[in-house]
Motif scaffolding. Structure first.
Motif, PDB file in Angstrom:
ATOM      1  N   LEU A 280       1.406 -12.398   4.737  1.00  0.00           N
ATOM      2  CA  LEU A 280       0.780 -11.239   4.109  1.00  0.00           C
ATOM      3  C   LEU A 280      -0.738 -11.340   4.143  1.00  0.00           C
ATOM      4  O   LEU A 280      -1.438 -10.325   4.287  1.00  0.00           O
ATOM      5  CB  LEU A 280       1.266 -11.097   2.664  1.00  0.00           C
ATOM      6  N   ASN A 281      -1.256 -12.553   4.015  1.00  0.00           N
ATOM      7  CA  ASN A 281      -2.708 -12.759   4.019  1.00  0.00           C
ATOM      8  C   ASN A 281      -3.294 -12.754   5.427  1.00  0.00           C
ATOM      9  O   ASN A 281      -4.476 -12.441   5.619  1.00  0.00           O
ATOM     10  CB  ASN A 281      -3.064 -14.073   3.329  1.00  0.00           C
ATOM     11  N   SER A 282      -2.477 -13.103   6.411  1.00  0.00           N
ATOM     12  CA  SER A 282      -2.967 -13.216   7.787  1.00  0.00           C
ATOM     13  C   SER A 282      -2.837 -11.918   8.576  1.00  0.00           C
ATOM     14  O   SER A 282      -3.620 -11.667   9.499  1.00  0.00           O
ATOM     15  CB  SER A 282      -2.215 -14.329   8.522  1.00  0.00           C
ATOM     16  N   TYR A 283      -1.853 -11.103   8.232  1.00  0.00           N
ATOM     17  CA  TYR A 283      -1.566  -9.893   9.004  1.00  0.00           C
ATOM     18  C   TYR A 283      -1.465  -8.698   8.057  1.00  0.00           C
ATOM     19  O   TYR A 283      -0.606  -8.675   7.172  1.00  0.00           O
ATOM     20  CB  TYR A 283      -0.264 -10.057   9.794  1.00  0.00           C
ATOM     21  N   THR A 284      -2.315  -7.710   8.287  1.00  0.00           N
ATOM     22  CA  THR A 284      -2.429  -6.600   7.331  1.00  0.00           C
ATOM     23  C   THR A 284      -1.205  -5.693   7.300  1.00  0.00           C
ATOM     24  O   THR A 284      -1.006  -4.974   6.319  1.00  0.00           O
ATOM     25  CB  THR A 284      -3.659  -5.741   7.665  1.00  0.00           C
ATOM     26  N   PHE A 285      -0.388  -5.709   8.343  1.00  0.00           N
ATOM     27  CA  PHE A 285       0.706  -4.740   8.413  1.00  0.00           C
ATOM     28  C   PHE A 285       2.011  -5.228   7.790  1.00  0.00           C
ATOM     29  O   PHE A 285       2.957  -4.464   7.640  1.00  0.00           O
ATOM     30  CB  PHE A 285       0.952  -4.335   9.877  1.00  0.00           C
ATOM     31  N   TYR A 286       2.075  -6.507   7.415  1.00  0.00           N
ATOM     32  CA  TYR A 286       3.279  -6.999   6.751  1.00  0.00           C
ATOM     33  C   TYR A 286       3.308  -6.557   5.290  1.00  0.00           C
ATOM     34  O   TYR A 286       2.270  -6.462   4.627  1.00  0.00           O
ATOM     35  CB  TYR A 286       3.347  -8.530   6.797  1.00  0.00           C
ATOM     36  N   THR A 287       4.511  -6.305   4.793  1.00  0.00           N
ATOM     37  CA  THR A 287       4.726  -6.020   3.381  1.00  0.00           C
ATOM     38  C   THR A 287       5.883  -6.893   2.891  1.00  0.00           C
ATOM     39  O   THR A 287       6.669  -7.400   3.688  1.00  0.00           O
ATOM     40  CB  THR A 287       5.097  -4.540   3.139  1.00  0.00           C
ATOM     41  N   GLU A 288       5.970  -7.077   1.595  1.00  0.00           N
ATOM     42  CA  GLU A 288       7.133  -7.763   1.018  1.00  0.00           C
ATOM     43  C   GLU A 288       8.387  -6.939   1.300  1.00  0.00           C
ATOM     44  O   GLU A 288       8.369  -5.711   1.231  1.00  0.00           O
ATOM     45  CB  GLU A 288       6.967  -7.932  -0.490  1.00  0.00           C
ATOM     46  N   SER A 289       9.472  -7.607   1.604  1.00  0.00           N
ATOM     47  CA  SER A 289      10.728  -6.907   1.864  1.00  0.00           C
ATOM     48  C   SER A 289      11.884  -7.731   1.298  1.00  0.00           C
ATOM     49  O   SER A 289      11.903  -8.959   1.440  1.00  0.00           O
ATOM     50  CB  SER A 289      10.931  -6.705   3.368  1.00  0.00           C
ATOM     51  N   VAL A 290      12.816  -7.054   0.653  1.00  0.00           N
ATOM     52  CA  VAL A 290      13.989  -7.711   0.083  1.00  0.00           C
ATOM     53  C   VAL A 290      15.244  -7.070   0.676  1.00  0.00           C
ATOM     54  O   VAL A 290      15.393  -5.844   0.656  1.00  0.00           O
ATOM     55  CB  VAL A 290      14.024  -7.590  -1.449  1.00  0.00           C
ATOM     56  N   ILE A 291      16.114  -7.894   1.220  1.00  0.00           N
ATOM     57  CA  ILE A 291      17.417  -7.422   1.710  1.00  0.00           C
ATOM     58  C   ILE A 291      18.406  -7.632   0.569  1.00  0.00           C
ATOM     59  O   ILE A 291      18.751  -8.770   0.242  1.00  0.00           O
ATOM     60  CB  ILE A 291      17.851  -8.200   2.961  1.00  0.00           C
ATOM     61  N   PRO A 292      18.844  -6.557  -0.088  1.00  0.00           N
ATOM     62  CA  PRO A 292      19.661  -6.700  -1.297  1.00  0.00           C
ATOM     63  C   PRO A 292      20.992  -7.405  -1.027  1.00  0.00           C
ATOM     64  O   PRO A 292      21.572  -7.277   0.055  1.00  0.00           O
ATOM     65  CB  PRO A 292      19.905  -5.246  -1.729  1.00  0.00           C
ATOM     66  N   LYS A 293      21.441  -8.158  -2.012  1.00  0.00           N
ATOM     67  CA  LYS A 293      22.749  -8.805  -1.880  1.00  0.00           C
ATOM     68  C   LYS A 293      23.811  -7.739  -1.636  1.00  0.00           C
ATOM     69  O   LYS A 293      23.712  -6.614  -2.134  1.00  0.00           O
ATOM     70  CB  LYS A 293      23.076  -9.620  -3.132  1.00  0.00           C
ATOM     71  N   GLY A 294      24.801  -8.088  -0.839  1.00  0.00           N
ATOM     72  CA  GLY A 294      25.849  -7.130  -0.501  1.00  0.00           C
ATOM     73  C   GLY A 294      25.526  -6.256   0.695  1.00  0.00           C
ATOM     74  O   GLY A 294      26.351  -5.446   1.108  1.00  0.00           O
ATOM     75  N   THR A 295      24.324  -6.428   1.262  1.00  0.00           N
ATOM     76  CA  THR A 295      23.980  -5.641   2.449  1.00  0.00           C
ATOM     77  C   THR A 295      24.931  -5.979   3.590  1.00  0.00           C
ATOM     78  O   THR A 295      25.367  -5.105   4.346  1.00  0.00           O
ATOM     79  CB  THR A 295      22.527  -5.904   2.879  1.00  0.00           C
ATOM     80  N   TYR A 296      25.262  -7.266   3.720  1.00  0.00           N
ATOM     81  CA  TYR A 296      26.197  -7.721   4.741  1.00  0.00           C
ATOM     82  C   TYR A 296      27.364  -8.459   4.091  1.00  0.00           C
ATOM     83  O   TYR A 296      27.271  -8.917   2.945  1.00  0.00           O
ATOM     84  CB  TYR A 296      25.481  -8.646   5.741  1.00  0.00           C
ATOM     85  N   ASN A 297      28.461  -8.559   4.818  1.00  0.00           N
ATOM     86  CA  ASN A 297      29.647  -9.254   4.313  1.00  0.00           C
ATOM     87  C   ASN A 297      29.290 -10.655   3.824  1.00  0.00           C
ATOM     88  O   ASN A 297      28.586 -11.403   4.513  1.00  0.00           O
ATOM     89  CB  ASN A 297      30.707  -9.379   5.414  1.00  0.00           C
ATOM     90  N   ASN A 298      29.769 -10.978   2.629  1.00  0.00           N
ATOM     91  CA  ASN A 298      29.602 -12.314   2.036  1.00  0.00           C
ATOM     92  C   ASN A 298      28.144 -12.675   1.731  1.00  0.00           C
ATOM     93  O   ASN A 298      27.841 -13.849   1.512  1.00  0.00           O
ATOM     94  CB  ASN A 298      30.216 -13.388   2.949  1.00  0.00           C
TER      95      ASN A 298
END
Length: 327
Positions: A225-243
């Motif tokens: 995040l500090n090195s590249y301006t275009f990145y943002t925090e992202s969370v893949i919610p539990k249950g998005t994929y099997n198990n």
């Protein structure tokens, strides 16, 4: 330019949709760069093509399978395609000859229409692999995406920040579908995939074998995040994929819809209007959550907007910067 980028997997969609009387789409032929099969770009392109193609209007959209964001930007600039989706970071770099494109010419001849959604940087391994963290990738065979793809760029940056040099891992370049197949067969140990979560190819893989998504620890995320301006925090919610029983913390970048400057203003205004008027249909067809409102669609984009898109946004009370090239 690699011939395979244009030739592989091209599909012609001539579908009945709403009747666009007088909107500027009559007789229009658009080649749409959509990246690899199994990714969100291709799902979006197929769906959006169906929405903007009207049989009575004789508007044809050819969805082209390409190597990904960097290839799409070159193809747009060189006039081989007229519409594409690309990562915001690569779009900026190509347009201004910065970052990844620092030692090349500026790729111009295209403009922005809208930011669509955030793509998550996903690192997939088999659940039975014993790979629990980025450090465990040392000595393993890892697919970093196709050459000239946004996934390749993100993978290289994440690996570098994690201290995993080329001497520490065996990198291969595979598209998402082939990477998933080889992971299932045990022929590779991990693969990177920058795409909207849920990603279809990963969902299908999780039905064949148990998988695990690697989390980027807080230190790694902060460095990115500090090195590249275009990145943002992202969370893949539990249950998005099997198990998947836990939220996965990673980083992400925005996906941006782009068009050729050679497309007329009237046509691009009609395309932009179609995008927002059919946001519910797009959401139903896509596994990723798209944030389709005019205000957020114009935020964070550093290249000019096409005059046709700007005309649509002006009617919504939003002013955006346009470039000299868009007609």
């Amino acid at each position: 330019m690699k011939k395979k980028i244009l030739g592989i997997g091209a599909t012609v969609l001539i579908l009945s949709a709403a009747f666009f009387a007088g909107c500027g789409l009559t007789g229009t032929r658009i080649r749409f760069g959509a990246a690899g099969l199994g990714g969100t770009y291709h799902a979006f392109a197929d769906t959006f093509a169906g929405l903007i193609t009207a049989e009575k209007e004789k508007c044809t959209v050819e969805v082209k399978t390409t190597a990904g964001s960097a290839a799409n930007l070159r193809l747009l600039s060189d006039g081989y395609i007229q519409m594409a989706v690309a990562q915001n970071d690569l779009t900026n770099d190509a347009y201004y000859a910065a970052g990844t494109f620092e030692n090349s010419r500026k790729y111009r001849g295209y403009s922005a229409v809208a930011a669509l959604y955030t793509e998550s940087c996903q690192i997939v391994v088999r659940a039975d692999s014993g790979i629990e963290s980025m450090d465990d990738l040392q000595g393993k065979t890892v697919s970093v995406g196709e050459n000239e793809s946004g996934t390749e760029l993100n993978a290289e940056q994440i690996l570098a920040v994690s201290g995993l040099t080329d001497k520490l891992i065996d990198k291969v370049h595979l598209d998402y579908t082939e990477a998933a197949e080889r992971l299932a067969d045990g022929k590779i140990d991990a693969f990177f995939c920058t795409a909207g979560a849920e990603t279809t190819v990963i969902s299908e893989l999780s039905k064949q074998c148990e998988i695990r998504l690697l989390e980027l620890d807080e230190s790694t995320r902060d460095k990115l995040l500090n090195s590249y301006t275009f990145y943002t925090e992202s969370v893949i919610p539990k249950g998005t994929y099997n198990n998947q029983t836990e939220d996965i913390h990673t980083v992400g970048v925005k996906a941006v819809l782009l068009v050729s400057d050679k497309l007329p203003e009237k046509t691009v205004k009609a395309l932009t209007k179609t995008l927002f008027e059919n946001k519910q249909e797009l959401q139903y067809a896509l596994p990723v959550n798209i944030v389709m409102n005019e205000q957020t669609a114009t935020e964070g984009i550093t290249i000019p907007f096409h005059k046709g898109a700007a005309a649509y946004y002006k009617e919504c009370g939003i002013d955006v910067v346009t470039g000299k090239g868009s007609r």
